[in-house]
Scaffold this active site. Structure first.
Site, PDB file in Angstrom:
ATOM      1  N   HIS B  32       9.277  -0.801   2.527  1.00 19.89           N
ATOM      2  CA  HIS B  32      10.125  -1.327   3.598  1.00 19.89           C
ATOM      3  C   HIS B  32       9.466  -1.065   4.939  1.00 19.89           C
ATOM      4  CE1 HIS B  32      13.437  -2.013   0.881  1.00 19.89           C
ATOM      5  NE2 HIS B  32      13.402  -0.761   0.474  1.00 19.89           N
ATOM      6  N   THR B  33       9.837  -1.833   5.926  1.00 26.80           N
ATOM      7  CA  THR B  33       9.325  -1.627   7.271  1.00 26.80           C
ATOM      8  C   THR B  33       9.760  -0.251   7.786  1.00 26.80           C
ATOM      9  OG1 THR B  33       9.613  -3.980   7.608  1.00 26.80           O
ATOM     10  CG2 THR B  33       9.175  -2.654   9.550  1.00 26.80           C
ATOM     11  N   GLN B  34       8.810   0.512   8.246  1.00 26.06           N
ATOM     12  CA  GLN B  34       9.122   1.871   8.697  1.00 26.06           C
ATOM     13  C   GLN B  34       8.915   2.038  10.193  1.00 26.06           C
ATOM     14  OE1 GLN B  34      10.299   4.258   6.639  1.00 26.06           O
ATOM     15  NE2 GLN B  34      10.132   3.011   4.775  1.00 26.06           N
TER      16      GLN B  34
END
Lengths: 295, 260, 259
Positions: B32-34
């Site tokens: 996931h985008t962090q």
């Protein structure tokens, strides 16, 4: 109904030899016993009204609402089996909210009615369920202004790609009635429930298609029509519940809200006066007739 | 050139070595985008006698680029709660839609929306915590301002990890470093919030935003202020930082053109 | 044997648009022992008559606390009531967990009603065989709801369901004005009187067969905003039953004076 009892009316989703679906017809019978519900569509908004028969003195007055808010701009009133009505409303709320999550905008009344029509129709297709014992009137206002997308930040570019069209006109009132079969039509004035015949006759007199009736007058007419439709079952007491949705400039700013107490009472007083007036006229007419007879 | 189409157009193996096909792998752990993309900077808020004032500038930055300059980062919920968003702007838009749907759901009932700011803060902190536990955080730090169930002014913070804390004045982002010391000087711990007027609170916010505009390179001189009292919410968007004086910059090494 | 062909399941309408299975389920409520509920401006009270299956068995619970701001009284199949009350407890806890807010009474009542409705529209399910009175307080004040197996719900000023409940309803209707303007203790008293009306000649209210639940808004000087749901059973009922008796003797005296 000659085919009653021949076995074709015992299960949903079954046609009789003459092409009828009896369980759907019986569901419609449940509606005919429900309190009268009406909707009026005018240029500047929509009014919903319902006759709530008071089944017990112990009921809390003013509570037990029968008109439901589905989304900010949509209301639904149902006639028939009240719990089925709540199921219907709950589906409508799900549709409205899922529309928002997909399109980031409020659901158009026509689209909502279409989806609800499909949902109700699906309950006529299977023997494992029964049809809805309600006819529902869906009223709402599609915003006439260009709406900000839900969660939008900033005002966007003023012109060019993604820019705005000045003075674009969209939206308007929406009024639909959905029957237990899933059939639905758009209406200028819709009526269902016990007193629908009388209510329809009154609605037709209003000449709604000409667009001359304004929202506030429609509220008063709606109250009067519910009182007229109630005439036949005079012995039972009832409570009048009304809601409305106006233009963005109007009193509800495009939202579905209960008609304010003051206006409601005013409308009820006017309705009672109108009814009493009718009675007096009739009595006078009768009295005159009598005199003439004597002569 | 050979007759294997899959190597056509590729650097020659005999010159560059064979291609490492692991770069093309589509399988592997789900990620996931962090990190945030378009961001808002500080939000600051102060409790005062009978309410809460909250402010944030109107900028959404794309890295160091001042990308959007009319972004409203104060979002109103119901008739007595405001959420101020720092961090990722698209996540803020997502949460705003979430708030919208909650408000609509609350209004199904004849009694209307009875969720107060405290309820809202409890809910949002749980949303943040759930998302970070899924390694899919909503990249925000928010302040929730309004009232609690006893009608007392309420102000609390929640961040992307689901961490929460509360204080009479709060700031997120750069403001946590630059505005908090100012607010602590203006409103010391021993001063009860009953002694702080609405005007004082609002003036303090404007003062803090000016300092942030001077020193935070991701800030803007246009901002919004919301004041929440028992009378309702008063929002002023498109405010301009007044009476700027950049004279101090001359004397600071490393500020502006003077680099050594 | 069967009244007609239309009453075998809950997914068949009769030609009149009725659903007999649902109507039969309502009959199960009338088999249960009576419970009474009533509200005034600050409190909501539940009163129930408990039954024991046999001399040596315990009495069946009639009033269940759902959350600190809400309780229910049941008439009909107790096991169905347990399913519903467990669901209500879960929903109440869920609301406190995610929002830190006691769940609004109308909302949770709607939730169980929607569940009950589902059981009347799908084949293979049966309607619940229990009626509930839900008493609670929220931001909008004290509430009393009646829940029926059909999924019908009504907000009431006062209500009674179960065997011989008509007598109690008659009492409530006659005293509606007094009930609405009563104090907390008077409200309980009215509840017990309504319950007493339903008793057959040879029976009376005792600490064993009576149950009282009270919830309401707290007084001005109290700590919290609400007076949490309190269940009175066994010896706790003594003062309430005594108050009921002394009130009655007083009335008898005044009646004698009048005559």
């Amino acid at each position: 109904m000659t085919s009653i009892g021949t076995g074709y009316d015992l299960s949903n989703s079954v046609f009789s030899p003459d092409g009828r679906n009896f369980q759907v017809e019986y569901a419609a019978k449940a509606v005919e016993n429900g309190g009268t519900a009406i909707g009026i569509r005018c240029k500047d908004g929509v009014v919903l009204a319902v006759e709530k028969t008071i089944t017990s003195k112990l009921l809390k007055p003013g509570a037990n609402n029968r008109i439901a808010t589905v989304d900010r701009h949509v209301g639904i009133v149902t006639a028939g089996l009240v719990p089925d009505g709540r199921h219907f409303v709950s589906r409508a709320r799900d549709e409205a909210s899922s529309w928002r999550s997909v399109y980031k905008s409020p659901i158009p009344i026509s689209a909502l009615s279409n989806r609800l029509g499909s949902y109700v129709q699906a309950y006529t297709l299977y023997s494992s369920v029964r049809p809805f014992g309600v006819t529902a009137i869906v009223g709402g206002w599609d915003s006439e202004a260009e709406l900000a997308v839900d969660g939008q930040v900033g005002s966007g570019p003023r012109s060019g790609s993604g820019g705005k069209v000045d003075g674009a006109q969209t939206g308007g009132p929406g009024l639909y009635m959905i029957e237990p079969s899933g059939l639905y039509w758009g209406y200028y004035g819709a009526a269902t429930g016990k007193g629908r015949q009388a209510a329809k006759a009154e609605l037709e007199k209003l000449d709604l298609s000409s667009g001359n009736l304004n929202l506030v007058d429609a509220v008063k007419e709606a109250a009067r029509i519910i009182y007229v439709a109630h005439e036949d079952s005079k012995d039972k007491e009832f409570e009048l519940e009304m809601s409305w949705i106006s233009t963005l400039e109007g009193p509800t700013k495009g939202r579905h809200e209960a008609v304010p107490q003051q206006l409601l009472q005013e409308a009820e007083r006017a309705a009672k006066r109108a009814l009493e007036g009718d009675d007096e006229e009739e009595e006078e007419a009768k009295a005159n007739e009598g005199e003439q007879m004597e002569e | 050139m050979n007759h294997y189409p899959e190597v056509w157009g590729r650097p020659r193996d005999d010159v560059y070595g064979s291609y490492n096909p692991s770069y093309l792998q589509t399988s592997g752990p789900k990620t996931h985008t962090q990190s945030p993309a378009v961001t808002g900077t500080s939000v600051i808020a102060v409790k005062f006698n009978g309410g809460v004032a909250i402010a944030a500038d109107n900028l959404a930055s794309y890295g160091s680029l001042a990308r959007f300059t009319d972004v409203k980062r104060l979002r109103i919920f119901g008739d007595s709660a405001v959420v101020g968003f720092g961090g990722d702007v698209s996540d803020m838009q997502y949460i705003d839609r979430l708030l919208e749907s909650i408000d609509i759901r609350e209004n199904y009932s004849a009694h209307g929306n009875t969720l107060n700011a405290k309820n809202l803060h409890t809910y949002l902190s749980k949303v943040f915590y759930k998302r970070r536990s899924e390694f899919n955080p909503l990249w925000n730090h928010i302040l929730v301002a309004g009232f609690d169930e006893n009608k007392n002014p309420f102000l609390s913070s929640a961040d992307l990890l689901g961490t929460t804390y509360s204080a009479p004045h709060l700031a997120t982002g750069f403001g946590a470093h630059l505005a908090i010391p100012i607010l602590r000087r203006l409103f010391p711990e021993e001063t009860p919030i009953e002694k702080i007027s609405k005007e004082e609170a609002e003036a303090a916010l404007r003062e803090c935003l000016k300092v942030l505009w001077y020193r935070d390179a991701r800030s803007l001189d246009q901002y919004s202020v919301a004041v929440i009292t028992s009378d309702g919410i008063e929002v002023k968007e498109n405010q301009q930082i007044e009476a700027q004086s950049w004279a101090f910059a001359e004397s600071i090494k490393g500020y502006g053109a003077q680099v050594n | 044997m069967f009244r007609n062909n239309y009453d075998n399941d809950a997914v068949t309408f009769s030609p009149q648009g009725r659903i007999f299975q649902v109507e039969y389920a309502q009959e199960a409520v009338k088999q249960g022992s009576v419970v009474v509920g009533l509200v005034n401006k600050t409190h909501s009270v539940l009163v129930g008559l408990k039954r024991n299956a046999e001399e040596l068995s315990s009495y069946q619970k009639k009033i269940i606390e759902v959350d600190s701001h809400m309780g229910i009284a049941i008439a009909g199949l107790a096991s169905d009531a347990r399913v519903l009350s467990n669901y209500m407890k879960q929903q109440s806890l869920g609301s406190r967990m995610t929002y830190g807010r006691p769940i609004p009474v109308d909302r949770i009542v709607n939730q169980i009603a929607d569940r009950a409705q589902t059981n009347t529209q799908h084949y293979g399910k049966r309607p619940y065989g229990v009626g509930l009175l839900v008493a609670g307080v929220d931001e909008a004040g004290p509430h009393l709801f009646e829940f029926q197996p059909s999924g019908m719900i009504h907000e009431m000023l006062a209500c009674a369901i179960g065997a011989r409940s008509q007598m109690a309803r008659t009492y409530l209707e006659r005293n509606l004005e007094k009930i609405s303007n009563s104090t907390r203790d008077e409200l309980i008293d009215h509840g017990l009187r309504a319950l007493k009306e339903t008793l057959s000649q040879d029976k009376e209210l005792t600490v064993d067969n009576t149950s009282v639940g009270v919830v309401g808004l707290a007084g001005e000087d109290a700590k919290g905003k609400i007076e949490s749901f309190k269940l009175y059973e066994g010896q706790q009922l003594v003062p309430l039953l005594e108050a009921l008796e002394s009130g009655e003797t007083k009335e008898d005296e005044t009646m004698e004076v009048d005559s």
